[in-house]
Design an enzyme around this catalytic site. Structure first.
Site, short mmCIF file in Angstrom:
data_model
loop_
_atom_site.label_atom_id
_atom_site.label_comp_id
_atom_site.label_asym_id
_atom_site.label_seq_id
_atom_site.Cartn_x
_atom_site.Cartn_y
_atom_site.Cartn_z
N LYS A 177 31.12 42.35 42.09
CA LYS A 177 31.94 41.13 42.16
C LYS A 177 33.32 41.24 42.00
O LYS A 177 34.00 40.44 42.77
CB LYS A 177 31.23 40.36 41.17
CG LYS A 177 31.94 38.78 40.76
CD LYS A 177 31.94 37.88 42.09
CE LYS A 177 32.99 36.63 41.80
NZ LYS A 177 32.70 35.64 40.80
N LYS A 203 42.38 37.32 36.72
CA LYS A 203 41.30 37.91 35.79
C LYS A 203 40.32 39.01 36.27
O LYS A 203 40.29 39.95 36.11
CB LYS A 203 40.48 36.72 34.77
CG LYS A 203 39.44 37.29 33.93
CD LYS A 203 38.24 36.42 33.76
CE LYS A 203 37.56 36.31 35.01
NZ LYS A 203 36.35 35.52 34.75
#
Length: 285
Positions: free
Chosen positions: A170, A238
């Site tokens: 991911k 992030k």
């Protein structure tokens, strides 16, 4: 199926809503802001007085929270002790592989399996049920819960038997997405400076080798200047930091450059990640 759901943010809410549409029973608990839980209740969901109460009788537990700290903070002693024996935690947070490994170990210590299952496709994909899920963990557990996951995702990708492998893929997927979005912004900046018509730019590039999912998603936002948040700049940064932490001494100029772009985009943190196109470096003279 009886489901406990934690994390009713931009992605989590439409996922929970789709579980209700599919006929499942969904219970949540309020953490800070009750508005999303109340919206879910209007759709037929239930609100419990505490996470432990929400877990009572749950066969599946879905979690999708902002980051590592939120995930590991959710899995406190009260939460873990309330997990029903034989239940499965479907962990969808965009977190680090290390956090997923810790979460899986904590669940295992209480006799519960964890499937690492981050999602991709944005808010639109979550709402339409067309998002992808990148699932890692015991194959038998994946096969057991796949019918329910199919109610909320258009593509189920089984990527490995170790929790954390889904998180790695991911974060690398988002690295590629960020590179492409940033490139779209740079290309349009040059086209605009040379008087290129925006419709002509999009029509030509989208029909040529420069076409990409990033172009189709990002360019309309860049052109209109409408950066209403879906997946925000802060969340993309992030994930980029998670991806670049995997470098382990490798030199990755593209990754380093796009991370610098997103660090410079902090003033746009609450806007859509496409707002990175507003970042300006000093031009050479």
């Amino acid at each position: 199926m009886q489901i406990a759901f934690f994390g009713l943010g931009n992605m989590g809410f439409p996922i929970a809503a789709n579980l209700l549409k599919a006929g499942h029973s969904v219970t949540t608990a309020v953490h800070r802001d009750p508005s999303s839980a109340l919206r879910l209740q209007e759709l037929g969901g239930s609100i419990a007085a505490s996470p432990a109460e929400a877990l009572r009788g749950a066969e599946l537990v879905f979690t999708i929270v902002p980051n590592d700290n939120a995930l590991l903070g959710l899995l406190d002693d009260a939460f873990l002790s309330a997990l029903p024996a034989g239940s499965v935690v479907v962990e969808m947070t965009s977190a680090s592989a290390e956090a997923a490994e810790k979460a899986a170990a904590l669940c295992a210590s209480h006799g519960v399996s964890l499937l690492d299952a981050p999602v991709s496709g944005g808010v639109k994909g979550a709402a339409s049920g067309t998002m992808s899920m990148l699932c890692a963990g015991d194959r038998n557990v994946f096969d057991r819960v796949a019918p329910v996951l199919g109610d909320i995702a258009g593509k189920l990708c089984y990527v490995g038997d170790k929790p954390g492998q889904g998180k790695i893929i991911k974060s690398l997927n988002n690295l590629l997405s960020a590179i492409n979005k940033t490139a779209v912004g740079e290309a349009w900046r040059m086209a605009e400076a040379h008087g290129v018509d925006p419709d002509a730019f999009f029509d030509a590039v989208s029909a040529s080798s420069g076409d990409s999912a990033a172009l189709r998603a990002a360019f309309p936002k860049i052109r209109s200047g409408d950066y209403a948040p879906g997946f925000t700049v802060s969340l993309m940064r992030k994930d980029l930091e998670l991806a670049m932490s995997l470098a382990d001494g490798m030199t990755l100029p593209l990754g380093e450059a796009v991370l610098d772009y997103y660090r410079r985009a902090r003033e746009f943190d609450s806007e859509d990640s496409t707002a990175v196109a507003k970042v300006r470096y000093p031009d050479r003279k």
